[in-house]
Motif scaffolding. Sequence first.
Motif, PDB file in Angstrom:
ATOM      1  N   MET A   1       0.837  -1.207   0.000  1.00  0.00           N
ATOM      2  CA  MET A   1       0.000   0.000   0.000  1.00  0.00           C
ATOM      3  C   MET A   1       0.868   1.252   0.000  1.00  0.00           C
ATOM      4  O   MET A   1       1.810   1.348   0.772  1.00  0.00           O
ATOM      5  N   THR A   2       0.519   2.187  -0.818  1.00  0.00           N
ATOM      6  CA  THR A   2       1.152   3.505  -0.727  1.00  0.00           C
ATOM      7  C   THR A   2       0.048   4.541  -0.640  1.00  0.00           C
ATOM      8  O   THR A   2      -1.080   4.278  -1.038  1.00  0.00           O
ATOM      9  N   ALA A   3       0.389   5.706  -0.131  1.00  0.00           N
ATOM     10  CA  ALA A   3      -0.638   6.743   0.036  1.00  0.00           C
ATOM     11  C   ALA A   3      -1.008   7.319  -1.319  1.00  0.00           C
ATOM     12  O   ALA A   3      -0.174   7.427  -2.212  1.00  0.00           O
ATOM     13  N   ALA A   4      -2.276   7.655  -1.458  1.00  0.00           N
ATOM     14  CA  ALA A   4      -2.709   8.316  -2.684  1.00  0.00           C
ATOM     15  C   ALA A   4      -1.992   9.660  -2.789  1.00  0.00           C
ATOM     16  O   ALA A   4      -1.631  10.264  -1.783  1.00  0.00           O
ATOM     17  N   GLN A   5      -1.785  10.096  -4.036  1.00  0.00           N
ATOM     18  CA  GLN A   5      -1.078  11.359  -4.276  1.00  0.00           C
ATOM     19  C   GLN A   5      -1.767  12.520  -3.563  1.00  0.00           C
ATOM     20  O   GLN A   5      -2.954  12.713  -3.685  1.00  0.00           O
TER      21      GLN A   5
ATOM     22  N   ALA B   1      -3.703   4.125  -1.703  1.00  0.00           N
ATOM     23  CA  ALA B   1      -3.865   4.074  -3.165  1.00  0.00           C
ATOM     24  C   ALA B   1      -4.646   2.828  -3.590  1.00  0.00           C
ATOM     25  O   ALA B   1      -5.387   2.868  -4.582  1.00  0.00           O
ATOM     26  N   THR B   2      -4.497   1.737  -2.857  1.00  0.00           N
ATOM     27  CA  THR B   2      -5.246   0.515  -3.200  1.00  0.00           C
ATOM     28  C   THR B   2      -6.755   0.793  -3.143  1.00  0.00           C
ATOM     29  O   THR B   2      -7.518   0.313  -3.987  1.00  0.00           O
ATOM     30  N   VAL B   3      -7.166   1.578  -2.158  1.00  0.00           N
ATOM     31  CA  VAL B   3      -8.594   1.885  -1.991  1.00  0.00           C
ATOM     32  C   VAL B   3      -9.043   2.868  -3.070  1.00  0.00           C
ATOM     33  O   VAL B   3     -10.084   2.678  -3.702  1.00  0.00           O
TER      34      VAL B   3
END
Length: 373
Positions: free
Chosen positions: A1-5, A20-22
């Motif tokens: 998982m990485t944070a959305a931009q 970002a996955t969500v």
Amino acid sequence: MTAAQTTETLLIPGPTPVPATVTSAMTAAMINHRSESFTELATAVHTGLQAVFQTEQETIVLPAAGTGGMESVIVNLLSPGDRVLAVTIGNFGERFADIAETYGAAVERLAFPWGEAVDCDRLAARLNEDRNGEIKLVLVTHNETSTGVTNPLPDIAAIVRRHGALLAVDAVSSLAAVNFRFDEWQIDVAVSGSQKALMCPPGLAVLAIGERAWQAAAQATMPRYYFDWQGYRKSFHNRHTPYTPAVSLMYGLREALRDILDEGLPTVFARHAAVAELCRQGSTDLGLELFADPRYLSETVTALRPPAGVSPALIRQRMRQRGFVLAGGQGQLKDEIFRIGHLGYIREQDVQRGLDALKTVLAELREEVAVNG
Ligand SMILES: *Cc1c(COP(=O)(O)O)cnc(C)c1O
């Protein structure tokens, strides 16, 4: 998982950062909500919610803010004139009481000073006085976001169960962050929202509803239509919804629940505890004072008093300029505290970066106070 931009780091108790996955799960193509595909989606969401609420009871998802979920509790469980004991320790406890009053319940508030938890002896004493069992429903906030206090919910639940009233819990800022055992603690209804520890955008209220609450709902006569749980229950059995569901948010919630359960609830709780400890330690090291009773400090939000002569609004403004969004005080605490949210998709490094910025901001502000008086 990485944070959305994103250009800023949200350190507020909701909305919280969305992984970002969500975000990408929510871009899936639209489907007919009367279809097999929707049934699959709803089944996954309900199963995931049951795991997070730690219950085998039914769950429902309403396209609404958390407050809509709270309103649904009031209109489904009560008839006008029913007696309600609203146990309040802050702004959100007051809101639950206000909703019940708005609909014509006979609300008695058992209020504790902001910053403190429920005094269980006083709660037990009040319920013991109610020998004829006139109090039908007890409202309580699990984690009071406005003050950074977590109530001793298992103890509260045991006291209410002994009395026999229904217990409705606002778990908006605790579910999926701190332990919440719906079945074991014999809670009747719990409500939460998508934009807190569930790591989704705002827009969904989620509820777990036990058998006693369903029975009460069958008798209750408060006016209701959109929020009538019975319609959701009827549709529930074929995994549909009475009205058009927020399909995209449910895609997101399915993914978020998967992520949470893959991480494992014990690990999720331990992560929140560790991040909270870092936040408290880091803040007190900077000379800030914790607002809440040290015995009941929240693991999802930390309320802090600023240094003498420095306004919380100014701290928040300077933090904003450095890319960190903090929350202010609510209601009577508006000019007294600021709050750091650390729930949901949050890691120690996010809070550490926030604390580093806070260190610089506080040094600047202390200097200004010294120079300008
Ligand atoms: C955020 C919050 C709410 C309200 O949720 P909304 O989605 O803003 O309506 C209610 N109770 C608690 C404890 C909260 O933290």
